[in-house]
Scaffold this active site. Sequence first.
Site, mmCIF file in Angstrom:
data_model
loop_
_atom_site.group_PDB
_atom_site.id
_atom_site.type_symbol
_atom_site.label_atom_id
_atom_site.label_comp_id
_atom_site.label_asym_id
_atom_site.label_seq_id
_atom_site.Cartn_x
_atom_site.Cartn_y
_atom_site.Cartn_z
ATOM 1 C CG HIS A 125 43.802 46.216 46.281
ATOM 2 N ND1 HIS A 125 43.831 46.391 44.911
ATOM 3 C CD2 HIS A 125 45.055 45.843 46.633
ATOM 4 C CE1 HIS A 125 45.035 46.152 44.458
ATOM 5 N NE2 HIS A 125 45.806 45.809 45.467
ATOM 6 C CG ASP A 126 40.469 47.299 43.491
ATOM 7 O OD1 ASP A 126 39.520 48.100 43.576
ATOM 8 O OD2 ASP A 126 41.656 47.640 43.685
ATOM 9 N N GLY A 143 45.305 41.271 44.588
ATOM 10 C CA GLY A 143 44.345 42.275 44.148
ATOM 11 C C GLY A 143 43.686 41.960 42.817
#
Length: 263
Positions: A125-126, A143
């Site tokens: 994520h991200d 992440g």
Amino acid sequence: MTTAAPVIHPSAVVEAGAKLGAGVVVGPFCYIGNEVQVGDNTTFGPHCSVQGPARIGRDNRFVGHCAIGGEPQDKKYAGERVELVIGERNVFREFCTINRGTGGGGGSTTVGNDNWFLAYTHVAHDCHVGDHCVFSNNATLAGHVTVGDHVILSGFAGIHQFCRIGAHAFIGMGAFVNGDVPPFLMVAQEGYGKPRGINSEGLKRRGFDSERIGAIKRAYRALYMSGASLDEARVRIAEIAGESADVRDFLDFIESGERPLLR
């Protein structure tokens, strides 16, 4: 210009809220979810799943068993609307996994153009991946990692959360990276990865001449081989940067980091 309608295998499931471009092929046992947009001529091999919201550009190829756009693996995620954005002409080999962003991390995960993700690679994520990168088998991003253009991650390389990998860097097989890697460096495995010179061969292949590479080498020696403190090394690198745009990029990267520099 392609005008052919999408081709969807009878065993595949495409939700009503998905939008498929011209020439898209959805293979056996695939799942394409709501709020997934797929550009022209992108293909999905068997057993791929794509969760939305996700925007995928044209001419991408998902070979098979890819899990794309799944929820972030973050305990803080509370179901907020987040997305995945993928550019054009990328190749995703078997069992690739790419997660959407989180509300606290900017809300999106992004992948650029012309990248090559081999089997079992993971983008968390991200994360933000640039263009023309190669992720070899089992290379993994935690992440909030940012990866510049033309980066190579060798097999089983692992990047700690919030780290940045500068453009043209080469991360060796099995290297675990827990700090920022400046542009042009080559990192080798020794527990956590340690700098082992600049990525000279890769730079030559991309058209860097001997003068440009020489300036980068001088900056590397000032930072990693001179025995100087970081502040002292910055002064020397700033002098070299006066004659080299590449070294200015190198220095800008060092000065803009939030995590400790890999040294």
